[in-house]
Design a protein around this motif. Structure first.
Motif, mmCIF file in Angstrom:
data_model
loop_
_atom_site.group_PDB
_atom_site.id
_atom_site.type_symbol
_atom_site.label_atom_id
_atom_site.label_comp_id
_atom_site.label_asym_id
_atom_site.label_seq_id
_atom_site.Cartn_x
_atom_site.Cartn_y
_atom_site.Cartn_z
ATOM 1 N N VAL A 60 0.752 -1.207 0.229
ATOM 2 C CA VAL A 60 -0.100 0.014 0.151
ATOM 3 C C VAL A 60 1.075 1.376 -0.050
ATOM 4 N N VAL A 106 1.484 5.095 0.884
ATOM 5 C CA VAL A 106 0.744 6.179 1.624
ATOM 6 C C VAL A 106 1.280 7.608 1.147
ATOM 7 N N ALA A 111 -6.613 2.093 7.641
ATOM 8 C CA ALA A 111 -6.563 2.121 6.308
ATOM 9 C C ALA A 111 -5.537 1.108 5.586
ATOM 10 N N ASN A 116 -7.293 -2.802 3.188
ATOM 11 C CA ASN A 116 -7.297 -2.157 1.739
ATOM 12 C C ASN A 116 -6.580 -3.455 0.929
ATOM 13 N N VAL A 118 -3.462 4.941 0.360
ATOM 14 C CA VAL A 118 -3.941 5.595 1.595
ATOM 15 C C VAL A 118 -3.374 7.144 1.581
ATOM 16 N N ASN A 127 -8.740 5.953 1.921
ATOM 17 C CA ASN A 127 -7.898 4.706 1.418
ATOM 18 C C ASN A 127 -8.763 4.097 0.423
ATOM 19 N N GLY A 157 -13.325 1.537 -0.296
ATOM 20 C CA GLY A 157 -12.386 2.080 0.768
ATOM 21 C C GLY A 157 -13.573 3.050 1.679
#
Length: 383
Positions: free
Chosen positions: A261, A263, A290, A294, A300, A314, A373
């Motif tokens: 993920v 960020v 978040a 996911n 995020v 997210n 999300g």
């Protein structure tokens, strides 16, 4: 009179009843004066008869005829009677209007004074929170119905405050008591798994027990934070929310990388008054949630600005709008999983976020993303 306040209704009733009583008084006064005034024709005949007796025949030759005299005297008395009654009606109407206006004004003031304890009760109820049940009305005055209502309300607040304090103490004490046996269990399992002669099946079992133990510890830690934030803040210090968010993002970078993920942040300088530990826990819960809930290759977005103070969005699975309010309840998770079936989290993340936000005089809200999300916003009072 729907839609009007009680004060307006009471004032209207005061004014209407006074106006009705005034109209009745004017009618009675009019009838009394009308019956008191002499009849024009009868008074004229009496006057002419008295003149005949007094002046005699000689005098009558110099006066108008009796019929003409009666008509003259009757017309004069009738005008006097009509003028008197008209003056009475006009004067009474003016006096009634002026007095009615004063009655409405004084009725408005008296209604406000009589309803003031109710406004105090309403204001006290609006200021109440689960962690701030220390406000009381303490109404002073004679022992009437309103004072009885205020005293009953204060007694109810005393019972509520005692109940909330007892519940929070129980949660805090139980969480503390459960920490020790869980720590002992974790140590025993780790020691047993460190033995090189442990069979593979027992290692798998030990690994599973460690995961279960870790989840229980997270849940207890969450309960402690929840109980602490529900008690409210005893002291507030200026906290740079942007710096707290930056530290949390750095601390969770490894977890985000492992989950695949990305960020992104946009952190503007923002200072709030509160507890730095609780605020860090708030941001941590939002960022960790978040990342956890996911998809691989997701994103995020963390933003700190003026209003709302914090926003965390997210990507991820689609969240039904009707399920969003339940996510802030303890042990509630998306998809109907409650208390069991999810080892990633204890189900207290968003509950703690909402509790911490309320302890800081703010609120937390969530909305589902258009493509999946969740978007969580936190509003906090400035420092």
């Amino acid at each position: 009179m729907t839609g009007f306040s009680v004060r307006t209704k009471l004032t209207a009733w005061y004014g209407a009843l006074f106006l009705l009583a005034g109209l009745v008084l004017v009618v009675i006064n009019y009838l009394l004066v009308q019956s008191t005034l002499p009849d024009p024709t009868r008074a004229a005949l009496t006057t002419v008869g008295s003149a005949d007796v007094t002046f005699g025949v000689a005098a009558r030759t110099a006066l108008p005829s009796p019929g003409v005299a009666v008509q003259l005297l009757s017309g004069s008395l009738d005008e006097y009677r009509s003028s008197t009654l008209s003056t009475l009606v006009v004067g009474s109407a003016i006096a009634l209007v002026v007095t009615a206006a004063l009655a409405v004004l004084f009725g408005w003031l008296m209604a406000g004074r009589a309803l003031r304890p109710l406004h105090d009760i309403t204001s006290a109820a609006r200021r109440l929170e689960a962690g701030k049940l220390d406000r009381r009305i303490n109404l002073e005055g004679p022992p009437d119905e309103l004072k009885e209502l205020a005293d009953t309300f204060d007694g109810m607040l005393d019972r509520l405050a005692e109940s909330f304090d007892s519940q929070k103490r129980f949660v805090a004490n139980a969480s503390h008591e459960l920490r020790t046996p869980l720590a002992v269990q974790r140590t025993l399992i780790e020691v047993a798994m460190a033995d090189p002669d442990v069979p593979t099946e027992l290692k798998k079992l030990g690994t599973h027990l460690l995961h279960t133990n870790e989840r229980s510890e997270r849940m207890i830690e969450g309960l402690l934070v929840l109980a602490r934030s529900d008690r409210g803040l005893h002291a507030r210090t200026p906290v740079r929310l942007d710096e707290v968010a930056a530290a949390v993002v750095r601390a969770t970078a490894a977890q985000a990388e492992a989950a695949g993920v990305a960020v992104e942040t946009r952190l503007r300088p923002r200072t709030v008054a509160g507890d730095p530990v609780l605020l860090e826990r708030l941001v941590t819960n939002l960022v960790v949630n978040a990342i956890t809930y996911n998809t691989a290759g997701g994103w995020v977005y963390v933003e700190v600005r003026g209003d709302p103070a914090l926003e965390v969005r997210n990507s991820g699975p689609v969240v039904p709008p009707e399920a969003v309010p339940t996510l802030f309840e303890p042990f509630r998770r998306l998809g109907g999983a409650e208390r069991t079936g999810d080892t990633r989290n204890a189900g207290l993340g968003l509950s703690i976020v909402r509790s911490v936000a309320q302890a800081h005089g703010g609120r937390a809200e969530a909305q589902p993303g258009r493509r999946g999300g969740l978007a969580v916003t936190v509003r906090l009072a400035p420092a």
